[in-house]
Write a protein that holds these residues in place. Sequence first.
Motif, short mmCIF file in Angstrom:
data_model
loop_
_atom_site.label_atom_id
_atom_site.label_comp_id
_atom_site.label_asym_id
_atom_site.label_seq_id
_atom_site.Cartn_x
_atom_site.Cartn_y
_atom_site.Cartn_z
N LEU A 104 32.38 -19.22 68.41
CA LEU A 104 32.70 -20.06 69.55
C LEU A 104 33.66 -19.37 70.51
O LEU A 104 34.32 -18.38 70.17
CB LEU A 104 33.29 -21.38 69.08
N ARG B 273 35.37 -21.80 76.97
CA ARG B 273 34.10 -21.95 77.68
C ARG B 273 33.69 -23.43 77.70
O ARG B 273 33.80 -24.13 76.71
CB ARG B 273 33.04 -21.09 77.00
N ARG B 274 33.20 -23.87 78.87
CA ARG B 274 32.72 -25.24 79.02
C ARG B 274 31.20 -25.33 79.01
O ARG B 274 30.63 -26.36 78.65
CB ARG B 274 33.27 -25.84 80.32
N GLU B 275 30.55 -24.26 79.41
CA GLU B 275 29.09 -24.20 79.42
C GLU B 275 28.65 -22.91 78.73
O GLU B 275 29.34 -21.90 78.78
CB GLU B 275 28.56 -24.22 80.85
N PRO B 276 27.50 -22.93 78.06
CA PRO B 276 27.01 -21.70 77.41
C PRO B 276 26.80 -20.59 78.43
O PRO B 276 26.44 -20.86 79.59
CB PRO B 276 25.68 -22.14 76.79
N LEU C 238 29.61 -19.99 71.80
CA LEU C 238 29.36 -21.22 72.53
C LEU C 238 30.65 -22.02 72.73
O LEU C 238 31.64 -21.81 72.02
CB LEU C 238 28.35 -22.07 71.77
N PRO C 239 30.64 -22.94 73.68
CA PRO C 239 31.78 -23.86 73.79
C PRO C 239 32.01 -24.56 72.45
O PRO C 239 31.06 -24.85 71.71
CB PRO C 239 31.32 -24.84 74.88
N GLY D 271 32.58 -27.50 71.49
CA GLY D 271 31.85 -28.73 71.23
C GLY D 271 30.38 -28.54 70.99
O GLY D 271 29.71 -29.44 70.48
N GLN D 272 29.85 -27.38 71.35
CA GLN D 272 28.42 -27.11 71.19
C GLN D 272 28.13 -26.09 70.09
O GLN D 272 26.97 -25.78 69.82
CB GLN D 272 27.83 -26.60 72.51
N ALA D 273 29.17 -25.55 69.48
CA ALA D 273 29.00 -24.51 68.46
C ALA D 273 28.30 -25.08 67.23
O ALA D 273 28.54 -26.23 66.83
CB ALA D 273 30.34 -23.91 68.08
N THR D 274 27.45 -24.27 66.62
CA THR D 274 26.75 -24.67 65.40
C THR D 274 27.50 -24.15 64.19
O THR D 274 27.79 -22.96 64.09
CB THR D 274 25.32 -24.10 65.41
#
Length: 367
Positions: free
Chosen positions: A239, A243-246, A264-265, A267-270
């Motif tokens: 992550l 960052r706010r957007e990929p 990734l941001p 909140g979007q990280a896997t």
Amino acid sequence: MLAAMDTLTHAISGALLARLLHARTPTSGAQVTASNASPPLWTQVLTGTVAAAFPDIDSFTQFGGDVLYLTQHRGYTHALALVPLWGWLVAWLIAVGLRGRASWRSLYLSACGGIALHIAGDWITPFGTLLGLPFTDTRYGLGVMFIIDLSFTGLLLAGCALAAIWPTRRWPAALGLLATCGWVVLAWVGQQEALAIGQQRAAALGWRDAQVVAMPRPASPFNWTVAVSDGSRYELADLNTRRREPLQAGPDAHFITRFSAPYLPAGQATWRQASRWGDPGAANAAEVAAIARAAWEHPSFAFYRWFAEVPHLVDAGVRADGRCATFGDLRFGFPGREEAPFRYEICLREDGSASRYKRDGASRTPI
């Protein structure tokens, strides 16, 4: 082996520090004597450059095998207590090479400063540095800077360029060194943000007393791999803390963009899983775990227990030469790297003896 800040960056930092430390020969009314005369600037810069590269002479330990390399690299040549000795050696050797154009005493400060700066440069990376030798073999590392950081090196080079433009001024060297210190502080801020994200993940999982590790990654001080562990399992995410957007990286994207895009941001990280002892859901989970634990605890694997900070099981099973388990360290793998270095296998025989191997893909090299 990529395990430390590159020697070129170390050398540049030593050159810049020597420029900052260089004292001009007194003029305008002051009497110049042999005791207060400063050697030419180029001799000081040469000394700082060589001294800052000198500790990596212990990289030759890799020719003695992996165990020697892992246990001795960043060892005695990186010990703070021995800086005065190594500084004297470097200063004396350069003075001999200069054939009387400078004394070792006049070069000593630049030599010690370059070596100390090298130790500091390695300390900020994840590999760890044995700076407490000979009193302790504990590895110390701030772990905020990726092995090779082009921005860090670029700031040092910019300082050298400014120093070349204004050769009689010290401020360019000071500015270059201060800028790199600022970059390290920025990376530390990123690390704290990554650790906080890891703590949030641990709380969401209900893992009390979880270990959280943030491992620096290339291209940005805000790119991290965060690992959360309950002692036997890991949750991992790549992550970027700001960052706010990929980040989109097409086929023609700059290589820095390609390196940075997988992060990734938050909140979007896997989050993905890894294990110390194998997949608990597998049909042979108990057998794999037993092999892994026995291999990990074997006396001949002590070198890797001491070295690895985020160990995980790569594979385990029964081979022709015994019950074998391969371990890696999560610090050294990142997106885009086909296989992380520092993976080792140990195979246990029925009589209690063991064989050790270095793993490189499917190949096994005895160590």
